[in-house]
Write an enzyme that holds these catalytic residues in place. Structure first.
Site, PDB file in Angstrom:
ATOM      1  N   LYS A  67       0.796  -1.233   0.000  1.00 46.95           N
ATOM      2  CA  LYS A  67       0.000   0.000   0.000  1.00 46.95           C
ATOM      3  C   LYS A  67       0.830   1.286   0.000  1.00 46.95           C
ATOM      4  O   LYS A  67       0.346   2.322  -0.434  1.00 46.95           O
ATOM      5  CB  LYS A  67      -0.950   0.017   1.199  1.00 46.95           C
ATOM      6  CG  LYS A  67      -2.055  -1.026   1.105  1.00 46.95           C
ATOM      7  CD  LYS A  67      -3.007  -0.940   2.277  1.00 46.95           C
ATOM      8  CE  LYS A  67      -4.099  -1.978   2.155  1.00 46.95           C
ATOM      9  NZ  LYS A  67      -5.147  -1.813   3.160  1.00 46.95           N
ATOM     10  N   ASP A 103      -9.901   2.823   2.356  1.00 47.74           N
ATOM     11  CA  ASP A 103      -9.970   2.201   3.690  1.00 47.74           C
ATOM     12  C   ASP A 103     -10.596   3.159   4.701  1.00 47.74           C
ATOM     13  O   ASP A 103     -11.376   2.748   5.568  1.00 47.74           O
ATOM     14  CB  ASP A 103      -8.560   1.822   4.180  1.00 47.74           C
ATOM     15  CG  ASP A 103      -8.012   0.595   3.468  1.00 47.74           C
ATOM     16  OD1 ASP A 103      -8.813  -0.240   3.015  1.00 47.74           O
ATOM     17  OD2 ASP A 103      -6.774   0.469   3.378  1.00 47.74           O
ATOM     18  N   ALA A 127      -0.330   1.473  14.945  1.00 48.80           N
ATOM     19  CA  ALA A 127       0.218   2.674  14.297  1.00 48.80           C
ATOM     20  C   ALA A 127       0.721   2.372  12.894  1.00 48.80           C
ATOM     21  O   ALA A 127       1.580   3.071  12.376  1.00 48.80           O
ATOM     22  CB  ALA A 127       1.349   3.253  15.150  1.00 48.80           C
ATOM     23  N   GLY A 128       0.163   1.333  12.276  1.00 49.32           N
ATOM     24  CA  GLY A 128       0.549   0.984  10.911  1.00 49.32           C
ATOM     25  C   GLY A 128      -0.297   1.737   9.896  1.00 49.32           C
ATOM     26  O   GLY A 128      -0.963   2.732  10.220  1.00 49.32           O
ATOM     27  N   GLY A 129      -0.294   1.243   8.651  1.00 47.33           N
ATOM     28  CA  GLY A 129      -1.044   1.892   7.580  1.00 47.33           C
ATOM     29  C   GLY A 129      -2.545   1.890   7.851  1.00 47.33           C
ATOM     30  O   GLY A 129      -3.234   2.883   7.596  1.00 47.33           O
TER      31      GLY A 129
HETATM   32  P1  ATR Z   1      -0.809  -2.323   8.480  1.00 47.54           P
HETATM   33  O1  ATR Z   1      -0.214  -1.406   7.458  1.00 47.54           O
HETATM   34  O2  ATR Z   1      -1.677  -3.396   7.876  1.00 47.54           O
HETATM   35  O3  ATR Z   1      -1.513  -1.590   9.573  1.00 47.54           O
HETATM   36  P2  ATR Z   1       1.724  -2.661   9.816  1.00 47.54           P
HETATM   37  O4  ATR Z   1       2.237  -1.410   9.240  1.00 47.54           O
HETATM   38  O5  ATR Z   1       2.623  -3.849   9.826  1.00 47.54           O
HETATM   39  O6  ATR Z   1       0.404  -3.158   9.093  1.00 47.54           O
HETATM   40  O7  ATR Z   1       1.219  -2.358  11.309  1.00 47.54           O
HETATM   41  C1  ATR Z   1       0.808  -3.359  12.113  1.00 47.54           C
HETATM   42  C2  ATR Z   1       0.408  -2.794  13.489  1.00 47.54           C
HETATM   43  O8  ATR Z   1       0.114  -3.924  14.305  1.00 47.54           O
HETATM   44  C3  ATR Z   1       1.498  -2.014  14.186  1.00 47.54           C
HETATM   45  O9  ATR Z   1       0.921  -1.013  14.988  1.00 47.54           O
HETATM   46  C4  ATR Z   1       2.155  -3.084  15.037  1.00 47.54           C
HETATM   47  O10 ATR Z   1       2.805  -2.595  16.195  1.00 47.54           O
HETATM   48  P3  ATR Z   1       4.329  -2.024  16.145  1.00 47.54           P
HETATM   49  O11 ATR Z   1       4.250  -0.677  15.507  1.00 47.54           O
HETATM   50  O12 ATR Z   1       4.729  -2.006  17.560  1.00 47.54           O
HETATM   51  O13 ATR Z   1       5.091  -3.018  15.314  1.00 47.54           O
HETATM   52  C5  ATR Z   1       0.960  -3.864  15.464  1.00 47.54           C
HETATM   53  N1  ATR Z   1       1.287  -5.223  15.894  1.00 47.54           N
HETATM   54  C6  ATR Z   1       1.599  -6.287  15.118  1.00 47.54           C
HETATM   55  N2  ATR Z   1       1.820  -7.381  15.877  1.00 47.54           N
HETATM   56  C7  ATR Z   1       1.652  -6.984  17.176  1.00 47.54           C
HETATM   57  C8  ATR Z   1       1.719  -7.649  18.439  1.00 47.54           C
HETATM   58  N3  ATR Z   1       2.007  -8.942  18.533  1.00 47.54           N
HETATM   59  N4  ATR Z   1       1.465  -6.926  19.542  1.00 47.54           N
HETATM   60  C9  ATR Z   1       1.137  -5.625  19.468  1.00 47.54           C
HETATM   61  N5  ATR Z   1       1.060  -4.926  18.310  1.00 47.54           N
HETATM   62  C10 ATR Z   1       1.308  -5.609  17.184  1.00 47.54           C
END
Ligand code: ATR
Length: 272
Positions: A67, A103, A127-129
């Site tokens: 994305k 989205d 805090a991801g996309g």
């Molecule tokens: P997307 O773009 O689909 O949102 P992403 O950029 O990989 O995907 O973001 C995933 C989110 O899930 C992030 O906020 C991530 O936390 P971090 O910024 O600390 O990496 C969170 N996330 C993924 N696995 C996690 C876990 N086991 N516990 C807590 N947060 C998690």
């Protein structure tokens, strides 16, 4: 000028789910459109965008993990998608490719089915996309937003970008109170629907709780929130509403909502 017959739309993802195709193809059939939709599992994002140009593909849905990466290969990114920092939809107008983000529309409309957003206090976990699209939707709807994220610097970066509050790490979930809307945007629950980051005691009666995991609709968070008397919203609603907007971008027609909804729920094995 490259064209396809029937008009081809599709999606790219590292592992395609196929739900988009179920909804879009059902809509094409309903309206007798000479369109078809194919979900591609790809590794080469620039190659896929080049294929859109070379084959005259009309529209492309973009899923994980492409994305952000694909934005640089487009001719234009619409203003909202640029603000969010990610696109999930490409529209090809005679070889000119524009990126959109649907989205946030999906998130906003899914929430609005249950709650009036204006003036509400929302907490976003992640805090991801996906979180960026959700935060944009909440701010656009008139909510105040606080963010919780495991990794400090990512949480702070998002909060700074959108000028919202960063509450801190996941430990902040323990005593969380005083919110109206709580949204899980993390991939926990997507990878493992039986897992959740949100402690049950935080889920209080009458609060709105959304999990953006689209399938299965009944993640553990959804089930626990429902059981505690929250207004629980599955990510399925967000997926559906963003797909309506994609249909409209690809065809210029109003989406046949009931048909698309039935196709989605049939695909995920839920009777409506
Ligand atoms: P997307 O773009 O689909 O949102 P992403 O950029 O990989 O995907 O973001 C995933 C989110 O899930 C992030 O906020 C991530 O936390 P971090 O910024 O600390 O990496 C969170 N996330 C993924 N696995 C996690 C876990 N086991 N516990 C807590 N947060 C998690």
């Amino acid at each position: 000028m490259p064209v396809s017959r029937p008009v081809l739309c599709g999606s790219i993802a590292i592992s395609p789910g196929g739900l988009g195709g179920m909804m879009q193809n059902a809509a094409y059939r309903e309206l007798n459109l000479a369109y078809t939709y194919v979900s591609f599992g790809v590794e080469d994002a620039p190659g896929a965008v080049q294929a859109v140009r070379a084959l005259g593909i009309r529209g492309l849905s973009v899923s994980m993990p492409f994305k952000v990466e694909v934005m640089q290969y487009l001719d234009q990114v619409d203003e909202t998608a640029a603000r969010i920092g990610a696109i999930n939809t490409i529209v090809n107008d005679g070889g000119f490719l524009t990126g959109y983000n649907t989205d946030w529309i999906g998130a906003q409309n899914a929430l609005r089915e249950k709650v009036e957003l204006h003036g509400k206090r929302a907490v976003v976990v992640g805090a991801g996309g996906a979180a960026r699209a959700v935060v944009f939707a909440l701010l656009h709807g008139g909510c105040s937003v606080s963010v919780i994220n495991k990794t400090d610097y990512r949480g702070r970066a998002l909060a700074e970008d959108f000028e919202v509050e960063f509450l801190g790490g996941l430990e902040q979930l323990d005593g969380l109170d005083g919110y109206d809307i709580l949204i899980n945007t993390t991939s926990v629950g997507f990878k493992a629907p039986q897992e959740t980051l949100i402690p049950v005691r935080v889920l209080q009666e009458g609060k709105v709780v959304m999990d953006i995991v689209a399938a299965p609709p009944e993640t553990r968070l959804y089930q626990e929130a429902s059981a505690r008397g929250c207004l629980a919203i599955p990510g399925t609603r967000m997926l559906l509403h963003q797909a309506f907007r994609q249909f409209e971008l690809y065809t210029g027609l109003e989406a046949p909502r009931a048909v698309m909804e039935a196709a989605l729920y049939q695909a995920i094995g839920v009777s409506t």
